[in-house]
Structure formats: structure tokens, C-alpha cells
Write a protein that holds these residues in place. Structure first.
Motif, PDB file in Angstrom:
ATOM      1  N   ALA A  60     -42.485 -21.935  -4.190  1.00 33.95           N
ATOM      2  CA  ALA A  60     -41.680 -23.170  -3.841  1.00 33.95           C
ATOM      3  C   ALA A  60     -40.202 -22.761  -4.701  1.00 33.95           C
ATOM      4  N   ALA A  61     -39.142 -23.250  -4.330  1.00 35.00           N
ATOM      5  CA  ALA A  61     -37.943 -23.366  -4.946  1.00 35.00           C
ATOM      6  C   ALA A  61     -38.025 -23.748  -6.246  1.00 35.00           C
ATOM      7  N   ASP A  62     -37.221 -23.227  -7.205  1.00 35.86           N
ATOM      8  CA  ASP A  62     -37.424 -23.901  -8.502  1.00 35.86           C
ATOM      9  C   ASP A  62     -36.608 -24.868  -8.736  1.00 35.86           C
ATOM     10  N   THR A  63     -36.998 -25.892  -9.281  1.00 36.06           N
ATOM     11  CA  THR A  63     -36.093 -27.221  -9.532  1.00 36.06           C
ATOM     12  C   THR A  63     -35.584 -27.091 -10.823  1.00 36.06           C
ATOM     13  N   PRO A  64     -34.529 -28.249 -11.375  1.00 39.63           N
ATOM     14  CA  PRO A  64     -34.283 -28.371 -12.678  1.00 39.63           C
ATOM     15  C   PRO A  64     -35.317 -28.757 -13.721  1.00 39.63           C
TER      16      PRO A  64
END
Length: 403
Positions: free
Chosen positions: A305-309
Motif C-alpha cells: 500500500a502507498a504510504d499515508t501521512p
């Protein structure tokens, strides 16, 4: 070349039974039985003929490195950070050995003085032939015994997939052989056999009035230690073969960046394979005896998954830093507003929000015992509440909060 088999029944590669979770919890803290039994066999393999207290010192020194679990009183994150730390290093082992020698040696000397005062005369053993006398306490030999046992702890911990940092603090890198399961029943059976059989034979000798030997069980201890070594070498070879099978089988059409093979207990031919590509992880079940690699691209994929803040913030927390330092196959996921089991979700005023970030390691995300399909929390999963995408709202490992 291995052969890949698809179309298997649905299997969640992250699924675990309650029994698996207990083993993971045990692996995080310590698996004392193998260390204690190995130390006892080291002492009885002949070292107990050189000095008094050899067996008890070897037994305790073989497990003493795991005293670092006392960091758990300071919280689960500190425990993860410190476990298999300085006491599990080549620098720390001599000090661990010295501690055991001082405690046991001084205790033995004090006990001998007390016995001498009660007897008020030289012990009867002095009148025995030299071959029948127990050896005196020899400090140099006792320290040698303790050091060998302390080093055996590092070696045994290296063989499993949790790993050790033997060159810390000069080199913080983790090393893991990953060819022995953390709790191997075959090793337990070998070592227990070597310690119990001489005792049973001694009972038989007393029944028939046979002369009791001063040192019993040396041959059995050597047999068990040799068996432990042979099993380790065999598993090491099978582990290398498992890696070759994964690398030589078209598990995925994407370019593979790295592979791993994780052990199962008892069966040296069965391995849990992990491959990583730029976009996902894929798992496989490997059998080195048949040369098969079982993986279904429709079921055994875990996309990155793409890194979120929130994920970026969680990585900067004490838990995140400790976990990513140790977790060679760490996966970090933003779970959204999913409360951590056993906790109350953060109560925030209007306009503020929270999310849960999970840290897990694929080395332990498979069903070791092959029973059940539930995925309960385990001792090696880290969870962090992140507030407003940037603030640490609480850190938990294995259901315990870091205060």
C-alpha cells in the motif's frame, strides 16, 4: 527446477491459530527449554570432570542472555528494542559468563564452608581414591565452561528466524540462519533423552547393587549434542535448497528483488516461502523433498500500500523505529479507524481524527502448526494510534501499551 502448483483451497497466508500466536509470543521473549537442555548436556559431556559446579553453571549460562527480557517491565517497545541486545553479543557473552561464575562459585564456596563447620573434621571423601573423588572448584575451568555455554546461546538464536546482532554495538546488523524453528521438538527429545536415560539406568544399577559411577551420562550427552549439530546441518542444507527452488520456479512474472524461506517445526522438508517484488509480496509453500513450490497468484499476494501521512508518522514513533530496525520483512499498513483490540479508541474533539497503523513481519505471518484459520493478535504485531496524521496517540505490542 521446482514445479509450481496452483488452484489450491483458499488459504490466508497471514492466518494463524491460537497455538501459533503462543509460539510467536514465546519467540519474542525467549525459548528457554532448548538453551537450558543444551547447557546441561554441555556440562555432562565431560566438562563436569574438570571442576565442581560445571553442569549447573553451563545450564544457567546457556540461558542467562535472556535476562534482557527484564526490559519488558519498562514496556513492550523497550522489550522489543533491547531483546537480543548486548547480552546476545560476542562483547557481552564474557560478562554474562562471569556473572554466572561469580554467583554460583561464591555460593558453592559458602556452602562448602558451612558444611565443613558442621562436620568439624575433614570430609570423608578425602579418604576416597582419587578416581572416586569429585573435582574441586577450579575458577578458570568454571569460567571456560560458562563462556562456552553463553556462546552456545548466541549460536542457537542465530539458527532461527528471529535473529541476533552478535557484533553489536559496533555493527547493528541482524543475522538469522532461519533454518531451525524457534521451538523444535526433535531437539527437545534428543536432549531430554540424554539427561533422563542415564538417571533411569542409575535406578536399575541401584536395584542390582552395581557400583555407581561418579560421572554418568557423558556418552548420551555427546550423542545428543552431535544429533543437534547434525539436525542443524541437515536443515541448513534443506533451507538452501528451498531458496534455490523458489528462485528457480516462476512464482511470479514480476522481477523478484529478494526471497526468504521460513521453517516449520519437525519437518525439515517443509518451508514457507516469501518473495518480494516492487509492487507486492507473494507467499508459497515449499517442499524440498518433492521439489514442489505451491503458490496461487490469486490468493497468496499482499500488495504494497502507498504510504499515508499516518504511516510516515508511525514510522517515526519509538515503536516504528524499533520495529523497522528489527523487522527484515516488515509490512506497515494504515488500517483506518479500526480500534486496537482491548483498547478504547481515542476520544477527540470535533475536527480532529485518528487512525490505526499496524506493523507486522511476514517471517511470522504463517500458520506454524497448521491448525485453525483465525488471526488473533500476537506478540510480534505492533499497533500505533496516530492523531491528525502526525501525532503519536499510543503504542501497543501484543496487547500491551507502552507507557
Amino acid at each position: 527446477m521446482g514445479r509450481i502448483i496452483g488452484g489450491r483451497p483458499h488459504r490466508n497466508p497471514r492466518a494463524r491459530s491460537a497455538g501459533d500466536s503462543v509460539l510467536v509470543w514465546w519467540s519474542q521473549r525467549m525459548e528457554p527449554l532448548t538453551h537450558f537442555l543444551t547447557g546441561a548436556c554441555l556440562g555432562r559431556a565431560g566438562l563436569n570432570r574438570k571442576t565442581a559446579c560445571a553442569t549447573v553453571v553451563a545450564t544457567l549460562a546457556a540461558e542467562a542472555a535472556d535476562l534482557d527480557i527484564l526490559w519488558g517491565f519498562d514496556g513492550p517497545v523497550e522489550e522489543l528494542k533491547r531483546h537480543r541486545g548486548i547480552t546476545h553479543t560476542l562483547l557481552g557473552a564474557p560478562f554474562v559468563a562471569a556473572l554466572i561464575v561469580v554467583v554460583i562459585g561464591l555460593g558453592y564456596k559458602a556452602l562448602e564452608r558451612r558444611r565443613a563447620r558442621k562436620r568439624k573434621q575433614p570430609p570423608e571423601a578425602d579418604d576416597l581414591p582419587r578416581s572416586r573423588r569429585k573435582p574441586p572448584l577450579r575458577w578458570v575451568w568454571l569460567y571456560f565452561v560458562a563462556l562456552i555455554a553463553a556462546l552456545s546461546h548466541i549460536l542457537l538464536d542465530w539458527t532461527n528466524n528471529y535473529g541476533v546482532r552478535p557484533f553489536f554495538p559496533f555493527n547493528p546488523r541482524w543475522y538469522a540462519g532461519s533454518f531451525m524453528f524457534i521451538a523444535e521438538p526433535i531437539v527437545w527429545a534428543l536432549l531430554l533423552l540424554a539427561l533422563i536415560l542415564p538417571w533411569l539406568l542409575g535406578l536399575a544399577d541401584r536395584e542390582i547393587g552395581a557400583r555407581r559411577p561418579l560421572f554418568r551420562g557423558r556418552g548420551w550427552a555427546l550423542f545428543a549434542l552431535s544429533g543437534e549439530l547434525v539436525l542443524g546441518c541437515w536443515r541448513w542444507a534443506e533451507h538452501a535448497e528451498a531458496l534455490n527452488l523458489i528462485g528457480g520456479t516462476e512464482v511470479t512474472t514480476s522481477r523478484i528483488t529478494r526471497v526468504a524461506a521460513e521453517p516449520y517445526p519437525v519437518n525439515p522438508w517443509r518451508w514457507h516461502g516469501i518473495v518480494e517484488t516492487s509492487g507486492f509480496f507473494q507467499t508459497a509453500e515449499v517442499n524440498t523433498r518433492s521439489g514442489s513450490v505451491e503458490s496461487d497468484p490469486n490468493l497468496d499476494l499482499l500488495y504494497k500500500a502507498a504510504d499515508t501521512p499516518a504511516v510516515e508518522a508511525a514510522k517515526q514513533t519509538p515503536l516504528g523505529k524499533a520495529y523497522l530496525d528489527w523487522g527484515r520483512w516488515a509490512v506497515v499498513r494504515d488500517l483506518g479507524q479500526e480500534p486496537i483490540p482491548g483498547t478504547t479508541a481515542p476520544q477527540l474533539p470535533a475536527g480532529r481524527t485518528w487512525t490505526t497503523v499496524e506493523f507486522s513481519d511476514l517471517r511470522f505471518a504463517y500458520a506454524f502448526t497448521g491448525t485453525g484459520s483465525a488471526r488473533p493478535p500476537n506478540g510480534l504485531t505492533g499497533l500505533v494510534y496516530i492523531l491528525d496524521g502526525r501525532e503519536d496517540g499510543g503504542e501497543y505490542i501484543g496487547g500491551r501499551e507502552q507507557k
